[in-house]
Design an enzyme around this catalytic site. Structure first.
Site, PDB file in Angstrom:
ATOM      1  N   GLU A  43      47.316-148.636 -60.601  1.00 55.96           N
ATOM      2  CA  GLU A  43      48.482-149.141 -59.765  1.00 55.96           C
ATOM      3  C   GLU A  43      48.052-150.456 -59.094  1.00 55.96           C
ATOM      4  O   GLU A  43      48.619-151.443 -59.165  1.00 55.96           O
ATOM      5  CB  GLU A  43      48.846-148.033 -58.678  1.00 55.96           C
ATOM      6  CG  GLU A  43      49.375-146.874 -59.289  1.00 55.96           C
ATOM      7  CD  GLU A  43      48.346-145.660 -59.439  1.00 55.96           C
ATOM      8  OE1 GLU A  43      47.321-145.905 -59.738  1.00 55.96           O
ATOM      9  OE2 GLU A  43      48.900-144.694 -59.347  1.00 55.96           O
ATOM     10  N   LYS A  66      46.110-138.582 -63.811  1.00 54.58           N
ATOM     11  CA  LYS A  66      45.768-139.705 -64.167  1.00 54.58           C
ATOM     12  C   LYS A  66      45.333-139.876 -65.606  1.00 54.58           C
ATOM     13  O   LYS A  66      45.835-140.837 -66.253  1.00 54.58           O
ATOM     14  CB  LYS A  66      44.617-140.104 -63.489  1.00 54.58           C
ATOM     15  CG  LYS A  66      44.792-140.636 -61.828  1.00 54.58           C
ATOM     16  CD  LYS A  66      43.545-141.539 -61.549  1.00 54.58           C
ATOM     17  CE  LYS A  66      43.492-141.214 -59.764  1.00 54.58           C
ATOM     18  NZ  LYS A  66      42.068-141.841 -59.501  1.00 54.58           N
ATOM     19  N   GLU A  80      44.399-134.078 -49.126  1.00 53.59           N
ATOM     20  CA  GLU A  80      43.658-134.613 -49.981  1.00 53.59           C
ATOM     21  C   GLU A  80      41.972-133.761 -49.771  1.00 53.59           C
ATOM     22  O   GLU A  80      41.353-133.653 -50.508  1.00 53.59           O
ATOM     23  CB  GLU A  80      43.646-136.077 -50.294  1.00 53.59           C
ATOM     24  CG  GLU A  80      43.047-136.192 -51.644  1.00 53.59           C
ATOM     25  CD  GLU A  80      43.253-137.791 -51.942  1.00 53.59           C
ATOM     26  OE1 GLU A  80      42.573-138.766 -51.241  1.00 53.59           O
ATOM     27  OE2 GLU A  80      43.468-138.098 -53.269  1.00 53.59           O
ATOM     28  N   LYS A 132      38.488-149.836 -53.639  1.00 54.42           N
ATOM     29  CA  LYS A 132      37.074-149.514 -53.637  1.00 54.42           C
ATOM     30  C   LYS A 132      36.358-149.564 -55.064  1.00 54.42           C
ATOM     31  O   LYS A 132      35.605-150.287 -55.117  1.00 54.42           O
ATOM     32  CB  LYS A 132      36.890-148.020 -53.021  1.00 54.42           C
ATOM     33  CG  LYS A 132      35.521-147.655 -52.993  1.00 54.42           C
ATOM     34  CD  LYS A 132      35.567-146.161 -52.484  1.00 54.42           C
ATOM     35  CE  LYS A 132      34.377-145.550 -52.408  1.00 54.42           C
ATOM     36  NZ  LYS A 132      34.103-144.194 -51.832  1.00 54.42           N
ATOM     37  N   HIS A 159      66.674-133.853 -34.711  1.00 55.83           N
ATOM     38  CA  HIS A 159      68.027-133.843 -35.246  1.00 55.83           C
ATOM     39  C   HIS A 159      67.848-133.375 -36.539  1.00 55.83           C
ATOM     40  O   HIS A 159      68.825-133.829 -37.461  1.00 55.83           O
ATOM     41  CB  HIS A 159      68.755-134.966 -34.930  1.00 55.83           C
ATOM     42  CG  HIS A 159      68.839-135.313 -33.399  1.00 55.83           C
ATOM     43  ND1 HIS A 159      69.944-135.084 -32.793  1.00 55.83           N
ATOM     44  CD2 HIS A 159      67.910-135.826 -32.557  1.00 55.83           C
ATOM     45  CE1 HIS A 159      69.714-135.390 -31.418  1.00 55.83           C
ATOM     46  NE2 HIS A 159      68.596-135.659 -31.560  1.00 55.83           N
ATOM     47  N   GLY A 216      37.924-142.951 -49.624  1.00 59.74           N
ATOM     48  CA  GLY A 216      38.949-143.768 -49.424  1.00 59.74           C
ATOM     49  C   GLY A 216      39.959-143.546 -48.156  1.00 59.74           C
ATOM     50  O   GLY A 216      40.357-144.145 -47.412  1.00 59.74           O
ATOM     51  N   ARG A 217      40.106-142.081 -48.021  1.00 64.28           N
ATOM     52  CA  ARG A 217      41.079-141.868 -47.030  1.00 64.28           C
ATOM     53  C   ARG A 217      40.268-141.679 -45.590  1.00 64.28           C
ATOM     54  O   ARG A 217      41.019-141.401 -44.569  1.00 64.28           O
ATOM     55  CB  ARG A 217      41.548-140.273 -47.226  1.00 64.28           C
ATOM     56  CG  ARG A 217      40.549-139.156 -47.760  1.00 64.28           C
ATOM     57  CD  ARG A 217      40.979-138.229 -47.939  1.00 64.28           C
ATOM     58  NE  ARG A 217      40.202-136.905 -48.348  1.00 64.28           N
ATOM     59  CZ  ARG A 217      39.648-136.904 -49.634  1.00 64.28           C
ATOM     60  NH1 ARG A 217      39.921-137.930 -50.482  1.00 64.28           N
ATOM     61  NH2 ARG A 217      38.889-136.053 -49.937  1.00 64.28           N
TER      62      ARG A 217
HETATM   63  C1  G6Q Z   1      41.178-141.271 -51.183  1.00 65.47           C
HETATM   64  C2  G6Q Z   1      41.165-141.057 -52.482  1.00 65.47           C
HETATM   65  C3  G6Q Z   1      42.216-142.011 -53.081  1.00 65.47           C
HETATM   66  C4  G6Q Z   1      41.777-143.543 -53.277  1.00 65.47           C
HETATM   67  C5  G6Q Z   1      42.872-144.445 -54.104  1.00 65.47           C
HETATM   68  C6  G6Q Z   1      42.439-145.885 -54.175  1.00 65.47           C
HETATM   69  O1  G6Q Z   1      40.314-140.618 -50.502  1.00 65.47           O
HETATM   70  O2  G6Q Z   1      40.052-141.559 -53.176  1.00 65.47           O
HETATM   71  O3  G6Q Z   1      43.414-142.026 -52.408  1.00 65.47           O
HETATM   72  O4  G6Q Z   1      41.780-144.111 -52.001  1.00 65.47           O
HETATM   73  O5  G6Q Z   1      42.982-143.700 -55.282  1.00 65.47           O
HETATM   74  O6  G6Q Z   1      41.420-146.122 -54.803  1.00 65.47           O
HETATM   75  P1  G6Q Z   1      40.670-147.377 -54.657  1.00 65.47           P
HETATM   76  O7  G6Q Z   1      40.543-147.987 -53.531  1.00 65.47           O
HETATM   77  O8  G6Q Z   1      39.401-147.289 -55.669  1.00 65.47           O
HETATM   78  O9  G6Q Z   1      41.558-148.255 -55.495  1.00 65.47           O
END
Ligand code: G6Q
Length: 544
Positions: free
Chosen positions: A216, A509, A358, A210, A389, A272-273
């Site tokens: 990462e 972070k 989250e 996003k 199990h 994001g989620r």
């Molecule tokens: C989700 C969070 C988080 C996010 C990641 C990736 O709700 O905001 O998990 O999706 O940190 O972020 P980017 O899509 O900006 O790389």
């Protein structure tokens, strides 16, 4: 209204629930079922192809009445309406929360800052569909003119967990000529293993981020670009045919070297989620094709409409959300297990870990006041029968109360002999065993020696929901995900927290950015952390 006035603990229903819970804690599900012969038929509800049996919960009609009263007193319906309307309910980030707009039918109207966002949503879907069809048909060619055979999604968190989960869940519908891989971890092994056996001339990377700044993802994307460019003897023009982006940040995307023609956008009102049904689902659409993707969106939308319009006592996300409040706040339960009896849903619990924890892992209200009650429970799980199990022992005989959500399907996608009946016999057996257990008398009557009896007693009275659907289709997956999204919303609305920010991930972070140069510097760094962190940094520098 003074701060905290809308806290759930101040509503009349909260006190009534506390008193009621005192009695219900002493009541066994065996009694509830024997006194109420229709219970198994009555305490059920349907929506969007999902049948919910919630009869094996430690509740009566009075409990449900009080939980609905709590929902009413918390203004749940007004909060639902505000979300669907596009109000800026994510107050700490000053954003609307409109993942529901991602699956709004063409022609509908949802306004953000006075602008209808539905046409933009459908424009992106159309662009995704055209690209997905080109990759699927072989029309999209790599740098040397070969068709794409491998698709690698690079993303993390919300830009990874949804795409992986959906790919695994809908693999039955996917194009088996294409290989899909998902790289998220900054641990170089993730990318190295994913690309190890791939032919760069046939590989497409989707950089999903996003913000397009996530450490990462950008680290992995840069290494993937190096891998590709090296394979083309340093020819950087190869990037154009092998990299596309999903992002809201066009400057960063073009700065990386990806043509914004090949960028698929979304908006700040998609968290994001909550984004697996936005352009973040591009890998899903390539895998299953646009028609199946649209079918999935329709499943989401059906659940949205149910949540928005159905009376609370028959509303699946409200019922399940309020039951989780019941156990979290009145039974001191700390966890919820999600147990899909469908191997394609193997990543669903991992996906829900992020969605639920989250979102509602919060300890201050929207007003910034500390809460005096528990919020988000720990969600976790594994597919059945594997979990049986493993950790089910604790759920059956441990000291903790862990409500379970069982998920099962009437029809297997690939029927094979007796497998499916055996699978379903197991899921039904588990919820029966958890609820009714086995008494000392029953154990003794089987001839068990007296000393062994206590070990073999199952106390029972362990609650569960069972969700049953016909078959795992794209639409059913959409409905299931939307169900849990709205359970999370229901919980957040009652607890008065903001499920749509995630400030709790920031501190680590920022510290990592500070520690990184201390690890990499040639000169011995001056450290000003605590003595443990300082020592670990020195140890790492010695040992690396
Ligand atoms: C989700 C969070 C988080 C996010 C990641 C990736 O709700 O905001 O998990 O999706 O940190 O972020 P980017 O899509 O900006 O790389």
């Amino acid at each position: 209204m003074h701060k905290g006035a809308n806290l759930p603990i101040h509503h009349p229903s909260w006190k009534l629930l506390e008193a009621h819970a005192t009695a219900m804690r002493e009541t066994h599900l065996r009694t509830l079922f024997s006194k109420d012969v229709d219970r198994g038929q009555r305490l059920t509800a349907n929506a969007a192809g999902l049948f919910l049996d919630f009869s094996k919960n430690r509740i009566t009609d009075e409990t449900m009445g009080l939980l609905c009263q709590l929902a009413r007193e918390s203004g749940l319906q007004a909060k639902i309406d505000a979300m669907f309307r596009g109000d800026k309910i994510n107050t700490t980030e000053n954003r609307a929360v409109l993942h529901t707009a991602l699956r709004a039918p063409e022609g509908s109207t949802i306004l953000v800052d006075g602008k209808n966002v539905v046409p933009e949503v459908h424009a992106v879907l159309t662009k995704m569909a055209s690209f997905a069809n080109r990759v699927r048909s072989g029309d999209w060619k790599g740098h040397t003119g070969k068709r794409i055979r491998n698709v690698v999604n690079i993303g993390i968190g919300g830009s990874d967990l949804g795409p992986v989960m959906a790919y695994e869940a809908l693999r039955h519908y996917s194009d088996r000529e294409l290989t899909f891989l998902f790289v998220s971890n900054v641990d170089g092994i993730d990318l190295a293993e994913a690309t190890r056996d791939l032919d760069p001339t046939e590989t497409l990377f989707i950089v999903s981020s996003k913000t397009f700044t996530t450490l990462e993802t950008m680290t992995n994307a840069q290494s993937a670009r190096d891998w590709l460019v090296n394979a083309f003897a340093g020819d950087r023009t190869s990037v154009a045919k092998h990299f596309v982006a999903v992002s809201t940040n066009s400057d960063k995307v073009s700065g990386f070297g990806i043509d914004t023609e090949n960028m698929f956008g979304f908006w700040d009102w998609v968290g994001g989620r909550y984004s697996m049904d936005s352009a973040i689902g591009l890998s899903t659409m390539i895998a299953i094709g646009p028609d199946n993707f649209y079918e999935m969106l329709d499943g989401f939308h059906q659940m949205d409409e149910h949540y928005r319009t159905c009376p609370h006592d028959r509303n699946l996300p409200v019922i399940m959300g309020m039951l989780s409040i019941w156990y979290t706040n009145f039974f001191d339960s700390h966890a919820i297990a999600v147990l899909p009896y469908e191997n394609y849903l193997k990543r669903f619990p991992a996906y829900l870990q992020q969605l639920t924890m989250e979102s509602n892992g919060k300890s201050v209200t929207l007003d910034g006041e500390p809460v005096s009650y528990h919020t988000g429970p720990i969600y976790w799980g594994e597919p059945g029968t594997n979990g049986q199990h493993s950790f089910y022992q604790l759920i059956h005989q441990g000291t903790r109360l862990i409500p379970c959500d069982f998920i099962a399907f009437a029809q297997a996608l690939t029927p094979m002999g007796r497998h499916h009946d055996i699978l379903i016999a197991n899921v039904l057996a588990q919820s029966e065993a958890l609820a009714f257990g086995k008494t000392a008398e029953q154990v003794s009557a089987e001839g068990t020696p007296e000393w062994l009896v206590p070990h073999r007693v199952f106390e029972g009275n362990r609650p569960s929901n069972t969700i049953l659907a016909q078959q795992l289709t794209p639409a059913i997956l959409g409905a299931l995900v939307a169900l849990y999204e709205h359970i999370v919303f229901t919980q957040g609305a009652i607890w008065g927290v903001n499920p749509f920010d995630q400030w709790g991930v920031e501190l680590g972070k920022a510290l990592a950015q500070c520690i990184l140069p201390e690890l990499e510097s040639v000169a011995i760094p001056e450290l000003s952390h605590d003595s443990s962190t300082n020592n670990l940094i020195h140890k790492y520098r010695e040992m690396r």
